[in-house]
Design a protein around this motif. Sequence first.
Motif: not given
Length: 497
Positions: A262-266, A314-317, A326-327
Motif C-alpha cells: 500500500s505504501l509503495l502504491l501511494i 484511509v479507505l484507499s490505503i 494497483a496505484d
Amino acid sequence: MTWTERVLTGSLLGAAACCLAVVLVRTYNVFILNAPSLALTSGCEEESLFAIWRMTRGLPVYIPIEEIPFASAYFNFGFYYTYGSITRLILFLTQAPDIWIPTIARAITVLIAVTGIWSLGRMLKALHIHSTMLKTAAFSCMMAFSPLCGFWIITARPDLAAIILELEALTCFLLFMNSRSNKYWITGVLLCFAAWSFKQTNVGVITGLCVYLLFHKEWLLLAFTCIITWSLYSVTLWLGGETFRFWLLWSQSGLPFYAEQSLLLIKSAFLKFPLAILPFIGVAYLAWKKRLNFLHQIKAPEVLLVTTTVISLVLSILAASKAGAADYYYIMPAILTAICGIYLISNLNFTDTERHLILSIPAMLVLISTLLVITGIKGTLNQSTVHREHYELKQALRHLPSPAFISRRSMNLPWIQTHPPHLVWAFTYPESPADEAHFEAGGIAGLIQNGYFQTLVLFNHLADQYTVPGLYSLKETHEKYKVYLLNRSAKKPECIP
C-alpha cells in the motif's frame, strides 16, 4: 498580465494539452475501427468483458465460482447492467459480431471520463474558487486525464464511473452546506448509492458526510442519511440473492494483505499525480512565512471536503494493501487532495505572485510526467504487442480441434476462442489442484486430467501450474507457448458439458 500569471497560464495549458494528447493517442491506438483491438487495457479486464458478454447473451452475470466456466463478477450490478445493456443495444442496432464488445465497452468509459472534466469544474465552482474558465478547465483536464488514470480511461471497468458519481455527490453536499437546500442533500445521497451500485467499495463520500454530520451533531440529518443509504444497500443485497452477495462481500476475503504494498502504491500514485502535492506545498509555505492563521477562514463546505479526503485516503490505503491492487486505487483521494490544495492556494493567505508560482509547480511536474510518456521514456501509448499476440493465437485456433484450453485467461474470451466452454476463470480461482476438488468436474485440473479438451495451449511462464497427462502429445512449440493435442485413442468423458 504579470509574468507570474503568464508562467501559470502557460504551465497549466501545456500540462492540460499534454494530458489530452496522451489520452487521444491511446484512444486512437485502442479504437482501430477496421480491426477491433484484442489487447487488454487494464489488469483483469477480461473478467469484466466476459461478464458483459454474458449479459449481452442473456446469461446470468453472477454465477457460483465452483461451476464451469469458473468465472467472476466482483463488481456491483450497476456496472454490468449499464455496460451490458448499452453494449447489447449497439450490437443489435449494428448487427456487429461479439469481437466489437471490448471496443463498445471502452467507448462507454471514455465518454464517462470526458464528463469528469465537467464534474470537476462544477466542484471547483461550488467551492467558490476564483479562477478563469480557461484555468478551471485546465485544472479539471489535468485531474481527469492525469498519468495516474492512464489506460483506466479506456478500459471496461467501473472505477471511473463510480468516482465521477461520487464527485457529483460531493458537489451536491457542498452546495447543500452553502444553501441548506434539501434537494442537494437527497440528490447527493442517491448519487452515492449510484456510485456504490457500480463499485461497492466507493463509499468514501457518504462516509465522509456521515462523519461530518456526527461531529457537528446534526443528528436528524445523520439519521436520515444512514437510514436511506442502508435501506438501499440492504434491499439491493436481498434482491440480488446469495451468489450476488458472495461476489460483492466475500469473494476476495481470502486474499492476503500487504501493508508495504500500500505504501509503495501511494508513492507511485503521487508521482503520477503531482497536483496532489499542492496542499502540502501551500501549508509548508505558509508555515515558513508564519501565516498559519487561516483556519478561522475555513467554512462548512471546506471542512466536509477535508473530512471526505481523509476518509477516502484511509479507505484507499486499506484497499491498496490487498493482493492484486494497483496505484489507481488512489485516484479518488488524489483528486480530492488536489482540490483541497487548489482551494487553499486560491482562496486563502497568498498574494497573487505567490499563488501563481505555487500553482505552477505541480502543473510543470504534470507537464514533465506526460512528456515522459509521450517520448516513450516512461509508460506506453499502445498495446500493439498484446493485440498481435491475441490476434495470432485467434488465427491459430481456427486450425486446432476444439474445445481448447489456453493458460492465459484473456485468450479464452469468446471472440478469440470461439468454441465453448470459455474458461475465463476468476482471479481468485484456487492455484492448487487440491483446492479444486469440490469444483464442477474437478475444476480446470480435472478437465485436463480427464481429457475433456482436444487442445491445450500452455504458455511457458504458466506451464508449471498445469500437469499434462499422458492423454496429450506435444504438437507444436512456439516462442511463448506449447500446443498439446489429445491422443485419438483417448476417450472423451461424457459427463462434462
